[in-house]
Design an enzyme around this catalytic site. Structure first.
Site, PDB file in Angstrom:
ATOM      1  N   SER A 187       0.830  -1.203   0.000  1.00 19.15           N
ATOM      2  CA  SER A 187       0.000   0.000   0.000  1.00 19.15           C
ATOM      3  C   SER A 187       0.872   1.263   0.000  1.00 19.15           C
ATOM      4  CB  SER A 187      -0.967  -0.035   1.190  1.00 19.15           C
ATOM      5  OG  SER A 187      -1.932   0.971   1.084  1.00 19.15           O
ATOM      6  N   ASP A 243      -8.186  -3.161  -7.304  1.00 20.93           N
ATOM      7  CA  ASP A 243      -7.711  -2.868  -5.950  1.00 20.93           C
ATOM      8  C   ASP A 243      -8.817  -2.159  -5.161  1.00 20.93           C
ATOM      9  OD1 ASP A 243      -4.906  -2.352  -4.305  1.00 20.93           O
ATOM     10  OD2 ASP A 243      -6.388  -0.765  -4.000  1.00 20.93           O
ATOM     11  N   HIS A 300      -6.604  -5.852  -1.433  1.00 22.51           N
ATOM     12  CA  HIS A 300      -5.600  -4.804  -1.279  1.00 22.51           C
ATOM     13  C   HIS A 300      -4.525  -5.339  -0.354  1.00 22.51           C
ATOM     14  CE1 HIS A 300      -3.905  -0.780  -1.164  1.00 22.51           C
ATOM     15  NE2 HIS A 300      -3.901  -0.813   0.155  1.00 22.51           N
TER      16      HIS A 300
END
Length: 418
Positions: free
Chosen positions: A185, A282, A350
């Site tokens: 991330s 995502d 994610h």
């Protein structure tokens, strides 16, 4: 009769548990019984370098030592956790675990790519594995200080990165034979931003490569045709002094230098071999960049956000358009990067490298029957000529773990700053 019913229920319960365990397989049982907890290491001399978290606390990392054939190999993993792009949000962040090591957990679970078990992490289990804690709010890339007489904030992500590396060099990183810089991330974005810089610290003959997990944030308009992500990052770059730490070749090639925080613009200037692990759908970008609450005030997308099977045809078209845009942004890398790797699956997820069930397990997501761990390992060790896997479009992949967050009602800015 009652006793017979109880006996039947008991037998059924035993059968159910047995089936569950057999389905889960030995690696899953092991994962439940054994969690690798790694203690925090504070960088004691960081203040002398000006390397401080938002609240002024010292930066930190967690290290688990390698052994055997992996004793001189290093894997560094940037922690993720959103960003802050204005004074108010950064002041709030400084009072949480995202802005202060004083408020962080002092122990971290190492799983997935950080696991020390060969059956769970076959290629990197015996490497030196390090998790860099995230406390600056700008993907380890800022370099400013804010003070107005009553409030003080340290935007020192770049210095934190440097201080941690300098702390690790005498612990063996300076003699590394193989190294992998990775992150998830906001940490995956940090992998893009620091990949070239990482090569300066390790021996010139070391094999250095980089991996981004869910860090390929697109410069994409939202459903209202606003540049939500671009505006957010522009404020972030300006507030935290990030521009000076962006790739100079990239910033010199664009009319708006701050755009170089987007991987799609910076990628062609990165020298070491790079692996991009990302979902084409995502959920972070879907929920907060493509369909932020500000662009959907009446909540027409709420059911679709919670369950892709509930998306109507128009919504699916928009999601397929997002996937196409991601593949277009990656097209040159896909075609011309001989040393690069890709794993773009169609799971609504994610971050997939730190969780054991998505990294490497009996029911992990697969493309062409290959798990994420196998694809990354094949790429790093050059076991295959082609190391770029792209999934078919949703809903064709039946191996996906669609990891949809429960709460989709909070505002974009709050979510981005998680």
């Amino acid at each position: 009769m009652a006793s017979e019913m109880k006996m039947v229920k008991s037998v059924n319960a035993v059968v159910a548990v047995t089936v569950a365990l057999l389905t889960c397989a030995p690696w899953c049982i092991y994962a439940q019984q054994h969690r690798l907890l790694v203690s925090m290491t504070i960088v004691r001399n960081a203040s002398a370098l000006g390397a401080l978290c938002l609240d002024g606390s010292l930066p930190a990392y967690h290290i688990h030592r390698g052994f055997g054939a992996g004793a001189k190999n290093w894997l560094l993993q940037f922690e993720g956790g959103g960003w802050c792009n204005d004074i108010e949000s950064c002041l709030d962040r400084a009072k949480t675990r995202r802005g202060s090591t004083r408020l962080m957990s002092k122990w971290e679970v190492f799983s997935g790519i950080l696991s020390n078990d060969a059956s769970l992490n076959p290629d990197f289990y015996n490497w030196n594995r390090v998790k860099l804690r995230y406390c600056d709010g700008a993907s380890f890339a800022g370099d400013e200080v804010y003070e107005n007489g009553t409030s003080l904030l340290y935007f020192r992500g770049q210095k934190i990165w440097e201080a941690i590396i300098l702390d690790l060099l005498p612990k063996g990183l300076g003699q590394a034979r193989k190294a992998l810089l990775s992150g998830c991330s906001a940490g995956g974005l940090a992998s893009f931003l620091h990949c070239d810089d990482f090569t300066k610290y390790v021996p010139s003959n070391a094999s250095v490569k980089c991996l981004s997990d869910a860090g390929f944030f697109l410069d994409e308009r939202d459903i209202s045709l606003n540049h939500t992500m671009r505006s957010f990052y522009k404020d972030l770059v300006s507030l935290q002094g990030v521009e000076k730490n962006l790739d100079k070749n990239c910033t010199g090639s664009l009319p708006f230098p701050e755009l170089c925080i987007f991987p799609q613009y910076a990628l062609r200037f990165i020298t070491p071999p790079f692996f991009i692990l990302n979902s084409a759908y995502d959920v972070y970008q879907f929920h907060h960049g493509l369909v932020p609450p500000s662009a959907d005030p009446h909540g027409h997308w709420n059911r679709c956000k919670l369950n892709p099977a509930a998306c109507d045809p128009d919504q699916l078209d928009i999601l397929q358009g997002f996937r196409r845009d991601m593949l277009v942004a990656l097209a040159l890398f896909y075609k011309y990067s001989g040393r690069g790797g890709m794993y773009i699956n169609s799971c609504f997820a994610h971050c997939q490298s730190e969780s054991q069930d998505t990294w490497f397990g009996v029911d992990s997501p697969r493309i062409h029957n290959k798990t994420i761990a196998e694809a990354v390992g094949d790429w790093y060790f050059s076991r295959r000529i082609t190391n770029k896997e792209v999934d078919c479009a949703y809903p064709c992949d039946t191996t996906c773990h669609n990891l949809i967050p429960v709460n989709t009602s909070s505002g974009l800015v709050e979510d981005l700053r998680d």
